[in-house]
Design an enzyme around this catalytic site. Structure first.
Site, PDB file in Angstrom:
ATOM      1  N   ASN A  10       0.867  -1.182   0.000  1.00  0.00           N
ATOM      2  CA  ASN A  10       0.000   0.000   0.000  1.00  0.00           C
ATOM      3  C   ASN A  10       0.903   1.231   0.000  1.00  0.00           C
ATOM      4  O   ASN A  10       1.567   1.518   0.987  1.00  0.00           O
ATOM      5  CB  ASN A  10      -0.876  -0.055   1.271  1.00  0.00           C
ATOM      6  N   LYS A  12       0.062   4.269  -0.107  1.00  0.00           N
ATOM      7  CA  LYS A  12      -0.551   5.417   0.572  1.00  0.00           C
ATOM      8  C   LYS A  12      -0.389   6.693  -0.277  1.00  0.00           C
ATOM      9  O   LYS A  12      -0.432   6.621  -1.496  1.00  0.00           O
ATOM     10  CB  LYS A  12       0.039   5.572   1.971  1.00  0.00           C
ATOM     11  N   HIS A  96      -9.465   0.821   5.120  1.00  0.00           N
ATOM     12  CA  HIS A  96      -8.162   0.968   5.777  1.00  0.00           C
ATOM     13  C   HIS A  96      -8.322   1.859   7.014  1.00  0.00           C
ATOM     14  O   HIS A  96      -9.124   2.796   7.009  1.00  0.00           O
ATOM     15  CB  HIS A  96      -7.153   1.582   4.798  1.00  0.00           C
ATOM     16  N   GLU A  98      -6.708   4.231   8.158  1.00  0.00           N
ATOM     17  CA  GLU A  98      -6.551   5.679   7.931  1.00  0.00           C
ATOM     18  C   GLU A  98      -7.824   6.280   7.335  1.00  0.00           C
ATOM     19  O   GLU A  98      -8.169   7.422   7.626  1.00  0.00           O
ATOM     20  CB  GLU A  98      -5.312   5.938   7.054  1.00  0.00           C
ATOM     21  N   GLU A 168      -5.199  -5.491  10.586  1.00  0.00           N
ATOM     22  CA  GLU A 168      -4.152  -4.506  10.851  1.00  0.00           C
ATOM     23  C   GLU A 168      -4.426  -3.828  12.190  1.00  0.00           C
ATOM     24  O   GLU A 168      -5.232  -2.894  12.260  1.00  0.00           O
ATOM     25  CB  GLU A 168      -4.139  -3.441   9.753  1.00  0.00           C
ATOM     26  N   GLY A 174       2.639   1.813  10.947  1.00  0.00           N
ATOM     27  CA  GLY A 174       3.572   2.929  10.811  1.00  0.00           C
ATOM     28  C   GLY A 174       4.295   3.285  12.102  1.00  0.00           C
ATOM     29  O   GLY A 174       4.953   4.320  12.197  1.00  0.00           O
ATOM     30  N   SER A 214       3.623  -2.522  10.268  1.00  0.00           N
ATOM     31  CA  SER A 214       5.087  -2.585  10.427  1.00  0.00           C
ATOM     32  C   SER A 214       5.698  -3.917   9.974  1.00  0.00           C
ATOM     33  O   SER A 214       6.616  -4.432  10.601  1.00  0.00           O
ATOM     34  CB  SER A 214       5.484  -2.278  11.885  1.00  0.00           C
TER      35      SER A 214
END
Ligand code: PGA
Length: 251
Positions: A10, A12, A96, A98, A168, A174, A214
């Protein structure tokens, strides 16, 4: 059950169009001898079509990072499943963390996007996962349960052939804090069990459940050794061809 491993990157909101095209070209070369596992990249929307031209005929599949739930209409700024197919995508990410955190994505919108995408012929990678406060409050499994029951509501076992789940944990995205392979395996087992309840054994055994958060060259082998981890969704470490191709080549 033999599930084909899926390694997804991904990107992003990174890489301009020329950068995305160049990275895709290098990646294509770096993974050209890999077979028996599925490789997927998710560049930003505007790079999808140019990247599709670069990877045409290769072993890399194209994925968008989001999608809208209508076929067309006055929805400024949105992109439909049909448009994504026409740009060369076979997959889209949905839900996702985010998108959930910054752009108002809910289990309900995940559900609408998932249904419409599958009906239009896209495969979907539906992302779920608990936040740190939820894990610390002992709510990991109840959060996952709601994300699954609401996000996949009304889907049939046939729809589920086009679904991949990405687990996730939000606290691992991250942050450099990976869930241990054992923590991830425990969540994946739970998710597979829920899918068996909501659908049937066939769906639960066939579906691929990816881990994300990660993932790096130095933890991929350990993660992939777990029975219920069928692949990974990689953010940061997918931006560089060296690290992503090492992840693709997990042993
Ligand atoms: P990360 O991102 O690998 O940078 O933690 C994972 C993701 O958001 O899919």
């Amino acid at each position: 059950m033999n599930r084909v491993s899926l390694i997804a990157g991904n990107w992003k909101m990174y890489k301009t169009v020329p950068e995305a095209v160049a990275t895709a070209a290098q990646l294509k070369e770096a993974v050209k001898d890999i077979s028996g596992r599925e490789i997927v990249i998710a560049p930003p929307f505007i790079s999808l079509h140019p990247v599709s031209q670069v990877i045409k005929g290769s072993n890399i599949n194209l994925c968008s990072q989001d999608v809208f739930w209508e076929e067309e209409g006055a929805f400024t700024g949105q992109i439909s499943p049909g448009m994504l197919l026409s740009a060369g995508c076979t997959y889209t990410l949905i839900g996702h963390s985010e998108r959930r955190q910054y752009f108002g994505e809910t289990n309900e919108t995940v559900n609408k996007k998932t249904k419409k995408s599958i009906d239009q012929g896209l495969k979907v990678i539906v992302c779920i996962g608990e936040a740190l406060e939820e894990r610390e409050a002992g709510k990991t499994f109840s959060v996952l349960e709601i994300q699954i029951s609401e996000g996949l509501k009304g889907l049939t076992p046939v729809h589920m052939d086009s679904v991949v789940i990405a687990y996730e944990p939000v606290w691992a995205i991250g942050t450099g804090k990976t869930a241990t392979a054992a923590q991830a395996e425990q969540a994946h087992q739970f998710i597979r069990g829920k899918l068996k309840e909501q659908f049937d054994t066939g769906v639960a055994e066939k579906i691929r459940i990816l881990y994300g958060g990660s993932v790096k060259p130095d933890n991929i082998d350990q993660l992939m050794a777990e029975k219920n981890i069928d692949g990974v969704l990689v953010g940061g470490a997918s931006l560089k061809v060296d690290s992503f191709s090492r992840i693709v080549k997990f042993t």
